[in-house]
Write a protein that holds these residues in place. Structure first.
Motif, short mmCIF file in Angstrom:
data_model
loop_
_atom_site.label_atom_id
_atom_site.label_comp_id
_atom_site.label_asym_id
_atom_site.label_seq_id
_atom_site.Cartn_x
_atom_site.Cartn_y
_atom_site.Cartn_z
N HIS A 63 0.85 -1.20 0.00
CA HIS A 63 0.00 0.00 0.00
C HIS A 63 0.89 1.25 0.00
O HIS A 63 1.91 1.29 0.68
CB HIS A 63 -0.90 -0.01 1.24
N PRO A 64 0.48 2.29 -0.76
CA PRO A 64 1.31 3.51 -0.86
C PRO A 64 1.68 4.13 0.50
O PRO A 64 2.74 4.74 0.63
CB PRO A 64 0.44 4.48 -1.66
N GLU A 65 0.82 3.96 1.50
CA GLU A 65 1.16 4.52 2.82
C GLU A 65 2.31 3.77 3.49
O GLU A 65 3.10 4.35 4.22
CB GLU A 65 -0.07 4.46 3.74
N LYS A 66 2.38 2.47 3.24
CA LYS A 66 3.44 1.66 3.85
C LYS A 66 4.65 1.52 2.94
O LYS A 66 5.76 1.23 3.39
CB LYS A 66 2.89 0.25 4.18
N PHE A 67 4.44 1.68 1.65
CA PHE A 67 5.51 1.48 0.67
C PHE A 67 5.47 2.61 -0.36
O PHE A 67 5.10 2.41 -1.52
CB PHE A 67 5.34 0.10 0.02
N PRO A 68 5.87 3.83 0.09
CA PRO A 68 5.83 4.98 -0.81
C PRO A 68 6.97 4.95 -1.84
O PRO A 68 7.90 4.15 -1.72
CB PRO A 68 5.99 6.17 0.14
N VAL A 69 6.86 5.81 -2.84
CA VAL A 69 7.92 5.92 -3.85
C VAL A 69 9.26 6.20 -3.15
O VAL A 69 9.32 7.00 -2.22
CB VAL A 69 7.58 7.04 -4.86
N GLY A 70 10.31 5.50 -3.57
CA GLY A 70 11.62 5.65 -2.95
C GLY A 70 11.93 4.55 -1.95
O GLY A 70 13.05 4.44 -1.47
N SER A 71 10.91 3.73 -1.64
CA SER A 71 11.11 2.66 -0.65
C SER A 71 11.92 1.51 -1.23
O SER A 71 11.84 1.20 -2.42
CB SER A 71 9.76 2.09 -0.19
N PHE A 72 12.66 0.90 -0.34
CA PHE A 72 13.45 -0.28 -0.70
C PHE A 72 13.21 -1.33 0.37
O PHE A 72 13.28 -1.04 1.55
CB PHE A 72 14.94 0.10 -0.75
#
Ligand SMILES: [Zn+2]
Lengths: 109, 182
Positions: free
Chosen positions: B123-132
């Protein structure tokens, strides 16, 4: 299904990404210790129905060992914390006290 | 292995043009962080993220490990500048290019395809752009970098690259969509 938050990665990890490492906070008895201490260190494990402290490894993630406090009966997780400690941190103990007043585990309470 | 490509509701491409280094160091040290930034031009990322500047990427692998990625043409120069910048420090730098494989997933439903194979919250809240994130894909270990909302890099061991490629092609097959989006 168990989900634990790895305190090193800072994110939730599924049980299948982790490796279980048994009871936490064991004191090692090595060369020079008494036979009884050595035997207890090797073989004596508590197997409580309820509150338990365990070691887990973030096997598919960062690879670090961490500790978890959880209930073996309900699978409720009280918290996870880094392994560089000899006893559960106060914040974890406080959570357990709120949810399981009067708790004790080995020498901790 | 040459680059290969699969067209599904998410496209899967292999990127063989990357060089990768494993860098183990005390990442809490400001001195070491400054040296890494000097050598790569990229700031050391916070945990759970990856930074890219001018094609060079630093990904957070663990509290004491980074994955350094760059186009193969920059490999030699990057290796030398890291060696020089960290010569006084206790670190480990190893070229793991031949031990790894990288795939690119692109399409609006990349989060869904990831969620089919990895036990992670996409989900974007837990895995936003830039996440690794390091996780597993079906039965093997791998890492995911969300470069853009519709662009994901997947990294795995080269020994399981055919398995991982087949997994993602299967998960991205037309007709296997879970959520229908406009
Ligand atoms: Zn972890």
């Amino acid at each position: 299904m168990l989900i634990l938050n790895c305190p090193y990665c800072g994110c939730d990890k599924d049980e299948t990404e982790l490796a279980a490492g048994g009871e936490a906070h064991l004191k090692r008895f090595g060369p020079g210790s008494s036979d009884q201490d050595f035997e207890e260190y090797l073989f004596e494990r508590t197997n409580p129905k309820g509150l338990h402290f365990e070691r887990w490894r973030c096997a598919f993630g960062c690879g670090k060992w961490f500790h978890a406090a959880r209930c073996t009966a309900t699978l409720e997780v009280f918290g996870t914390y880094k392994a560089q400690t000899l006893e559960p941190p106060k914040v974890i103990k406080d959570v357990i006290t709120t949810k399981r007043p009067g708790w004790s585990w080995r020498n901790f309470s | 292995m040459s680059d290969r490509e699969f067209q599904g509701y998410v496209n899967v491409t292999q990127d063989t043009g990357q060089t990768m280094f494993t860098l183990r160091a005390t990442l809490s040290s400001t001195k070491i962080k400054a040296a890494i930034k000097l050598a790569t031009g990229v700031a050391v990322p916070k945990r759970g993220s990856c930074h890219v500047v001018g094609g060079c990427a630093l990904a957070w692998m663990s509290p004491d490990e980074l994955l350094v990625m760059a186009p193969i043409a920059q490999a030699e120069k990057l290796r030398v500048s890291l060696d020089v910048a960290l010569s006084e420090e206790h670190v480990l730098l190893e070229d793991v290019s031949d031990a790894r494989a990288k795939f690119i997933l692109s399409g609006t439903n990349v989060r869904e395809v990831l969620a089919k194979l990895a036990p992670m919250d996409t989900h974007p809240e837990k895995f936003p752009v830039g996440s690794f994130n390091r996780t597993r894909f079906a039965q093997v270990a791998g890492a995911v970098f969300l470069e853009q909302d519709d662009l994901v890099s997947v990294i795995c061991f080269r020994s399981v690259q055919d398995y991982v490629y087949a997994l993602f092609c299967d998960a991205a097959t037309h007709g296997s969509e879970v959520l229908v989006r406009e």
